[in-house]
Design a protein around this motif. Structure first.
Motif, PDB file in Angstrom:
ATOM      1  N   LEU A   1      -0.523  -8.959  51.576  1.00 18.75           N
ATOM      2  CA  LEU A   1      -0.698  -8.406  50.234  1.00 18.75           C
ATOM      3  C   LEU A   1      -1.813  -9.132  49.474  1.00 18.75           C
ATOM      4  O   LEU A   1      -2.410  -8.574  48.534  1.00 18.75           O
ATOM      5  N   THR A   2      -2.099 -10.371  49.885  1.00 14.81           N
ATOM      6  CA  THR A   2      -3.073 -11.187  49.125  1.00 14.81           C
ATOM      7  C   THR A   2      -4.259 -11.640  49.959  1.00 14.81           C
ATOM      8  O   THR A   2      -5.312 -11.971  49.412  1.00 14.81           O
ATOM      9  N   ASP A   3      -4.127 -11.678  51.280  1.00 18.00           N
ATOM     10  CA  ASP A   3      -5.200 -12.173  52.149  1.00 18.00           C
ATOM     11  C   ASP A   3      -5.975 -10.990  52.721  1.00 18.00           C
ATOM     12  O   ASP A   3      -5.465 -10.247  53.563  1.00 18.00           O
ATOM     13  N   PRO A   4      -7.239 -10.798  52.285  1.00 19.13           N
ATOM     14  CA  PRO A   4      -8.036  -9.663  52.758  1.00 19.13           C
ATOM     15  C   PRO A   4      -8.263  -9.670  54.266  1.00 19.13           C
ATOM     16  O   PRO A   4      -8.274  -8.605  54.908  1.00 19.13           O
ATOM     17  N   ALA A   5      -8.428 -10.856  54.869  1.00 13.93           N
ATOM     18  CA  ALA A   5      -8.697 -10.943  56.307  1.00 13.93           C
ATOM     19  C   ALA A   5      -7.499 -10.420  57.116  1.00 13.93           C
ATOM     20  O   ALA A   5      -7.662  -9.664  58.086  1.00 13.93           O
ATOM     21  N   ILE A   6      -6.306 -10.831  56.710  1.00 13.99           N
ATOM     22  CA  ILE A   6      -5.095 -10.378  57.416  1.00 13.99           C
ATOM     23  C   ILE A   6      -4.894  -8.888  57.196  1.00 13.99           C
ATOM     24  O   ILE A   6      -4.565  -8.142  58.122  1.00 13.99           O
ATOM     25  N   ARG A   7      -5.134  -8.439  55.936  1.00 14.59           N
ATOM     26  CA  ARG A   7      -4.967  -7.019  55.636  1.00 14.59           C
ATOM     27  C   ARG A   7      -5.946  -6.168  56.454  1.00 14.59           C
ATOM     28  O   ARG A   7      -5.589  -5.109  56.971  1.00 14.59           O
ATOM     29  N   GLU A   8      -7.156  -6.653  56.564  1.00 12.58           N
ATOM     30  CA  GLU A   8      -8.179  -5.929  57.336  1.00 12.58           C
ATOM     31  C   GLU A   8      -7.802  -5.863  58.818  1.00 12.58           C
ATOM     32  O   GLU A   8      -7.993  -4.840  59.478  1.00 12.58           O
TER      33      GLU A   8
ATOM     34  N   THR B   1      -4.955  -3.430  59.278  1.00 12.53           N
ATOM     35  CA  THR B   1      -5.434  -2.071  59.032  1.00 12.53           C
ATOM     36  C   THR B   1      -6.159  -1.522  60.257  1.00 12.53           C
ATOM     37  O   THR B   1      -5.976  -0.357  60.637  1.00 12.53           O
ATOM     38  N   ALA B   2      -6.983  -2.371  60.884  1.00 10.19           N
ATOM     39  CA  ALA B   2      -7.725  -1.949  62.068  1.00 10.19           C
ATOM     40  C   ALA B   2      -6.768  -1.611  63.221  1.00 10.19           C
ATOM     41  O   ALA B   2      -6.949  -0.609  63.933  1.00 10.19           O
ATOM     42  N   ILE B   3      -5.758  -2.439  63.388  1.00 10.82           N
ATOM     43  CA  ILE B   3      -4.780  -2.189  64.452  1.00 10.82           C
ATOM     44  C   ILE B   3      -4.009  -0.901  64.178  1.00 10.82           C
ATOM     45  O   ILE B   3      -3.771  -0.088  65.071  1.00 10.82           O
ATOM     46  N   ALA B   4      -3.639  -0.713  62.897  1.00 11.39           N
ATOM     47  CA  ALA B   4      -2.889   0.479  62.521  1.00 11.39           C
ATOM     48  C   ALA B   4      -3.711   1.745  62.757  1.00 11.39           C
ATOM     49  O   ALA B   4      -3.180   2.777  63.193  1.00 11.39           O
ATOM     50  N   GLN B   5      -5.007   1.687  62.488  1.00  7.84           N
ATOM     51  CA  GLN B   5      -5.870   2.842  62.721  1.00  7.84           C
ATOM     52  C   GLN B   5      -5.948   3.187  64.211  1.00  7.84           C
ATOM     53  O   GLN B   5      -5.912   4.360  64.598  1.00  7.84           O
ATOM     54  N   LYS B   6      -6.063   2.158  65.041  1.00  4.20           N
ATOM     55  CA  LYS B   6      -6.092   2.378  66.496  1.00  4.20           C
ATOM     56  C   LYS B   6      -4.775   2.999  66.973  1.00  4.20           C
ATOM     57  O   LYS B   6      -4.764   3.900  67.817  1.00  4.20           O
ATOM     58  N   TYR B   7      -3.684   2.503  66.413  1.00  2.22           N
ATOM     59  CA  TYR B   7      -2.368   3.023  66.810  1.00  2.22           C
ATOM     60  C   TYR B   7      -2.225   4.490  66.422  1.00  2.22           C
ATOM     61  O   TYR B   7      -1.783   5.325  67.216  1.00  2.22           O
ATOM     62  N   ASN B   8      -2.622   4.810  65.181  1.00  5.66           N
ATOM     63  CA  ASN B   8      -2.502   6.190  64.715  1.00  5.66           C
ATOM     64  C   ASN B   8      -3.373   7.141  65.526  1.00  5.66           C
ATOM     65  O   ASN B   8      -2.971   8.262  65.846  1.00  5.66           O
TER      66      ASN B   8
END
Length: 304
Positions: A155-162, A165-172
């Motif tokens: 929720l606060t760390d952009p690197a972790i969020r990014e 997000t990239a993994i989630a996009q690949k999964y979807n």
């Protein structure tokens, strides 16, 4: 005289087997008991002469035999197939007795070893099981802890969020295209982010007792188990070959074949008995007796 299909009667092979087992023979001229048989025969001969008839000499076979869907006639063709089946099965089972003997010996040695060391082996294995459960629970606890931490940081760390997000996009994308391999890879990548490292695991294991080392008796027991498994598998392979060889007998289903084999074994036992007499044979027609006599040596060699 033709035999019509029907159910087996008490005059069949099982009825004859009972008398053979007790040393009695139902003969054409009466019961083969001392004294009684002779009297019955004389009475019968006397009655036949009085009627102007002579008893038929040398008659063989039991014309009361009934064939049906299970009891089939023992013709030369069927006897030929049965002999071939036993011969092929015998060839396929070559080596089985030796393997069975080895298996029994190994099992006996394993049992003796277990009687001597089994209690100690069970205890040490119980302790290892407790340690495994403890380690599993410790890793589960640490994994959940890291997952919670990453959830908060996302929720606060952009690197972790990014990264997520990239993994989630690949999964979807993989799920939408039906690519199961890519979907699995994306899942594994997501799990890898929160999975404990080796250092994390070692720290978690500190909560548990150390794994007890193997007892000197354990490797020997493991070797016995490997031998038992190997020998058992070899025996199963031979039994499979025997079943395949028997399946090629053709012309009879399993129940018919088993019943025919039982009747043949009965005839062979009766044939080799001291009291054997063709005219006293029951449970077989004259045609069957003729065929059995023709194949007698082959049957004895294959089934005797």
């Amino acid at each position: 005289m033709r035999r019509s299909p029907g159910r087996r009667t008490s005059n069949g092979p099982c009825f004859l087997a009972l008398f053979i087992a007790f040393g009695l023979v139902v003969a054409a001229d009466g019961w083969a008991l001392p004294g009684v048989g002779g009297l019955a025969k004389k009475a019968k001969e006397k009655a036949a002469k009085a009627a102007g008839l002579e008893e038929e000499e040398g008659a063989i076979g039991d014309e009361t035999v009934v064939f049906d869907e299970v009891v089939v006639e023992l013709t030369p063709e069927r006897l030929d197939r049965i002999v071939a089946t036993y011969e092929s099965a015998k060839a396929a089972s070559a080596g089985r007795p030796t393997l069975v003997e080895k298996l029994e010996k190994v099992q006996e040695e394993r049992n003796k070893h277990w009687e001597k060391h089994g209690e100690a082996i069970q205890e040490i294995r119980r302790k290892r099981g407790d340690v495994e459960v403890c380690r599993h629970d410790a890793i589960e606890e640490m994994t959940q802890q890291k997952l919670n931490e990453y959830s908060q940081k996302a929720l606060t760390d952009p690197a972790i969020r990014e990264k997520f997000t990239a993994i989630a996009q690949k999964y979807n994308a993989a799920a939408a295209s039906g690519d199961s391999a890519a979907t699995k890879a994306a899942q594994e990548a997501m799990v890898a982010v929160v999975m404990p490292s080796r250092e994390d695991s070692l720290n978690a294991y500190k909560k548990c007792d150390p794994v007890p080392p193997p007892l000197p008796s354990e490797p020997k027991l493991d070797e016995f188990e490997r031998q038992v498994a190997s020998l058992s598998e070899q025996i199963r392979a031979i039994d499979k070959k025997v079943s395949e060889a028997q399946a090629k007998q053709g012309g009879m289903d399993r129940e018919q074949f088993a019943t025919a084999a039982e009747r043949i074994q009965m005839y062979l036992s009766w044939r080799q008995s001291k009291s054997y007499k063709p005219s006293a044979t029951r449970g077989f027609t004259s045609e069957e007796i003729e065929a059995l006599e023709k194949y007698l040596e082959k049957l004895l060699a294959a089934m005797g």
